[in-house]
Scaffold this motif. Sequence first.
Motif, PDB file in Angstrom:
ATOM      1  N   THR A  53       0.853  -1.182   0.000  1.00 20.17           N
ATOM      2  CA  THR A  53       0.000   0.000   0.000  1.00 20.17           C
ATOM      3  C   THR A  53       0.897   1.243   0.000  1.00 20.17           C
ATOM      4  O   THR A  53       2.082   1.155   0.330  1.00 20.17           O
ATOM      5  N   GLU A  55       1.081   3.654   2.106  1.00 21.90           N
ATOM      6  CA  GLU A  55       1.632   3.900   3.441  1.00 21.90           C
ATOM      7  C   GLU A  55       2.828   2.982   3.725  1.00 21.90           C
ATOM      8  O   GLU A  55       3.827   3.396   4.304  1.00 21.90           O
ATOM      9  N   LYS A  90      -2.552  -6.672  -1.117  1.00 20.57           N
ATOM     10  CA  LYS A  90      -1.497  -5.710  -0.823  1.00 20.57           C
ATOM     11  C   LYS A  90      -1.152  -5.739   0.665  1.00 20.57           C
ATOM     12  O   LYS A  90      -2.026  -5.872   1.513  1.00 20.57           O
ATOM     13  N   THR A  92      -0.325  -4.113   4.004  1.00 18.59           N
ATOM     14  CA  THR A  92      -0.622  -2.828   4.623  1.00 18.59           C
ATOM     15  C   THR A  92       0.543  -2.363   5.488  1.00 18.59           C
ATOM     16  O   THR A  92       1.477  -3.125   5.755  1.00 18.59           O
ATOM     17  N   ASP A  93       0.430  -1.122   5.937  1.00 13.56           N
ATOM     18  CA  ASP A  93       1.468  -0.560   6.796  1.00 13.56           C
ATOM     19  C   ASP A  93       1.576  -1.355   8.093  1.00 13.56           C
ATOM     20  O   ASP A  93       2.669  -1.623   8.576  1.00 13.56           O
ATOM     21  N   GLN A  94       0.448  -1.751   8.653  1.00 15.33           N
ATOM     22  CA  GLN A  94       0.453  -2.511   9.903  1.00 15.33           C
ATOM     23  C   GLN A  94       1.128  -3.875   9.712  1.00 15.33           C
ATOM     24  O   GLN A  94       1.917  -4.307  10.549  1.00 15.33           O
TER      25      GLN A  94
END
Length: 115
Positions: A53, A55, A90, A92-94
Amino acid sequence: MSDIEEIRRRRMAELQQQAAAQAQQQPSDAQAQEQMRRELEAQKKQALMRILTPEARSRLANLRLTKPEFVDQIELQLIQLAQMGRVQSKITDQQLKELLRKLSGQKRDINITWK
């Protein structure tokens, strides 16, 4: 004596021509390598855009400032996982934070004892 001098002069001219030819060849080799490096970077960037992503990409870009080799390894591993089909959506940032935490948790602990 003039024959020896003539031979030396011809040989010197040949060496100068060879040196000039090599000098012209080296920049084109360097340019070709630079072009190949750019193409690989573009392909890597495209792959990461499909995998991460915005982020998560931003986090990797920030981390690259302090640990460029570590980020290169992470990016290559992510691309390999995606090529093997192990990345379904995708990242994610987490999810990237968790992955980074796990990988950076493998550091050595240094203990100093005072006597």
